[in-house]
Design a protein around this motif. Structure first.
Motif: not given
Ligand SMILES: C[S@@+](CC[C@H](N)C(=O)[O-])C[C@H]1O[C@@H](n2cnc3c(N)ncnc32)[C@H](O)[C@@H]1O
Length: 289
Positions: A51, A70, A91, A143
């Motif tokens: 993610n 991140s 993503d 995440d």
């Protein structure tokens, strides 16, 4: 809890700094440990961000936080140790991936990057069919947003591959959300129990971080096959085999009957106050390696 949404749709809450600072610290630590191993083995480091988001979030500045997410934090910490990783950035948001691509180039971060648009469950399985080395060091980071949809079964499948044996796992989990959804018939996505998320990845050693606040209980689950992995006390990440983590797990699974020490009944005291947020990197970590 104050909450806001950035221009790429990522949410920012009071929990975000806890996550980002903890992530930078853990990536700094991971980079330093792996640098030592890689200097002997010459294996590639693989970083899979399930993610990844946009990596650059200028909107975060209005909350007084750093503007990086991140994927950029991971690359900065790895490059700082001279590691040029193979990166798989996943993503579901196309704009986020475009911003990330531009940011990696602009900051001249060194890596071999692939960008995967779509559902990370599919991306992860596709990545696993494309592993070019016989053995990697590295990290998979999960995440998800508040919906808390972890691709835990796909993660487990991929970790069964021999190439992935030395790749570790980090998940950012709001355990209250997971517990809220695990038996809720209204969930229109695949939900898993908190127990499966904590233990269902197939790694041998599991660490759970003290949660950031008494309501949503954002925490890190970190898992590795490295037998010598110790607690990372600076970010309050403890082995589930130890006494401290037994208390944390009791609190996550049975919050009413087992309040976490340091949190009062009315939830007025956050344990966030105990954390040393001045730590910007892991250079002080010698005792934990
Ligand atoms: C909490 S944000 C990630 C933040 C990022 N890790 C950081 O540190 O800045 C969650 C991201 O997951 C993405 N997402 C949501 N569902 C997804 C899915 N099924 N597959 C891949 N990405 C997904 C969203 O577009 C969003 O960018």
């Amino acid at each position: 809890m104050p909450k806001d949404t950035t221009c790429t749709g990522q949410q920012y809450s009071a929990s975000t700094p806890y996550k980002l600072k903890g992530f930078r610290y853990l990536m700094g630590y991971h980079s330093r440990v792996c640098k030592l191993i890689l200097s002997k083995t010459n294996q590639p480091y693989i970083y899979i961000d399930l993610n990844c988001g946009a990596g650059y979030q200028p909107d975060y500045r209005k909350f007084g936080d750093e503007a990086l997410g991140s994927p950029i934090i991971a690359l900065q910490e790895l490059n700082r140790q001279g590691i040029e990783p193979i990166c798989h950035f996943c993503d579901a948001n196309e704009e986020s991936l475009e911003i990330l691509k531009r940011t990696v180039e602009k900051l001249k971060l060194k890596c071999e990057a692939r960008y995967w648009l779509g559902d990370n469950k599919d991306s992860l399985l596709n990545i696993s069919q494309d592993l070019t080395s016989s053995q990697f060091q590295g990290l998979v980071y999960s995440d998800p947003n508040g919906k808390q949809d972890f691709p835990i079964r796909e993660i487990k499948e991929v970790f069964q591959l021999s190439q992935m044996r030395r790749v570790d796992l980090l998940m950012n989990v709001a355990t209250t959300y997971v517990k809220r959804w695990e038996s809720n018939p209204k969930a229109n996505w695949e939900v898993y129990s908190l127990e499966e998320i904590i233990t269902g990845h197939g790694k041998e050693k599991i660490f759970v971080r003290k949660p950031e606040n008494p309501s949503l209980k954002w925490t890190f689950i970190y898992a590795t096959n490295w037998a010598k992995q110790k607690d990372l006390t600076k970010i309050q990440l403890y082995s589930v085999d130890g006494d401290i983590d037994k208390g944390i797990l009791d609190h996550l699974f049975n919050p009413k009957s087992n309040p976490l020490p340091g949190i009062y009944e009315d939830g007025s005291v956050s344990i966030q106050g105990n954390l040393n947020f001045d730590i910007q990197n892991s250079d002080v970590l010698d005792s934990e390696e």
